[in-house]
Design a protein around this motif. Sequence first.
Motif, short mmCIF file in Angstrom:
data_model
loop_
_atom_site.label_atom_id
_atom_site.label_comp_id
_atom_site.label_asym_id
_atom_site.label_seq_id
_atom_site.Cartn_x
_atom_site.Cartn_y
_atom_site.Cartn_z
N UNK A 45 12.61 -14.43 -3.46
CA UNK A 45 13.15 -14.75 -2.00
C UNK A 45 12.32 -14.57 -1.02
N UNK A 46 11.56 -13.58 -0.95
CA UNK A 46 10.25 -13.14 -0.13
C UNK A 46 9.28 -14.39 -0.17
N UNK B 214 19.14 -19.86 7.42
CA UNK B 214 20.20 -20.31 6.54
C UNK B 214 20.49 -19.28 5.28
N UNK B 215 19.61 -18.31 5.16
CA UNK B 215 19.81 -17.05 4.14
C UNK B 215 20.92 -16.19 4.65
N UNK B 216 20.84 -16.05 6.06
CA UNK B 216 21.73 -15.05 6.73
C UNK B 216 23.12 -15.63 6.83
N UNK C 162 24.36 -17.87 4.68
CA UNK C 162 24.77 -17.96 3.26
C UNK C 162 25.02 -16.36 2.82
N UNK C 163 24.48 -15.32 3.30
CA UNK C 163 24.96 -14.27 2.86
C UNK C 163 26.12 -13.58 3.71
N UNK C 164 26.50 -14.33 4.86
CA UNK C 164 27.82 -13.93 5.64
C UNK C 164 29.16 -14.76 5.12
N UNK C 165 28.61 -15.79 4.43
CA UNK C 165 29.88 -16.60 4.06
C UNK C 165 30.42 -15.79 2.83
N UNK C 166 32.01 -15.69 2.92
CA UNK C 166 32.77 -15.07 2.11
C UNK C 166 32.85 -15.59 0.79
#
Length: 95
Positions: free
Chosen positions: A74-75, A87-89, A91-95
Amino acid sequence: ALGAALSTLITQFFVLFGVILLAKKEFLLRGDVTWVSKLICFVVFSFLSNFLIKSSNFTSSWVFQLIISMFLCLIAALALGLLSYKKVEKLLKTP
């Protein structure tokens, strides 16, 4: 056994290039030299980091090895610009 491993490796490379071309077509990805070189660097980094994690005696648990590998990849993807932080943020917030 070596012949079977080599045959499988060659087959997987053909599949890899097919999937890359399909993803490029379906998701309208750019295909310039910079993007391809970043992708190749990411793949090489992934292989090398996974090999080093597996060969080191840092941890014997495959779960921890997987978590470390995912974190490093990921890094690397963020550093190479293959993924954006937003986009990663999202994706992580999507339930």
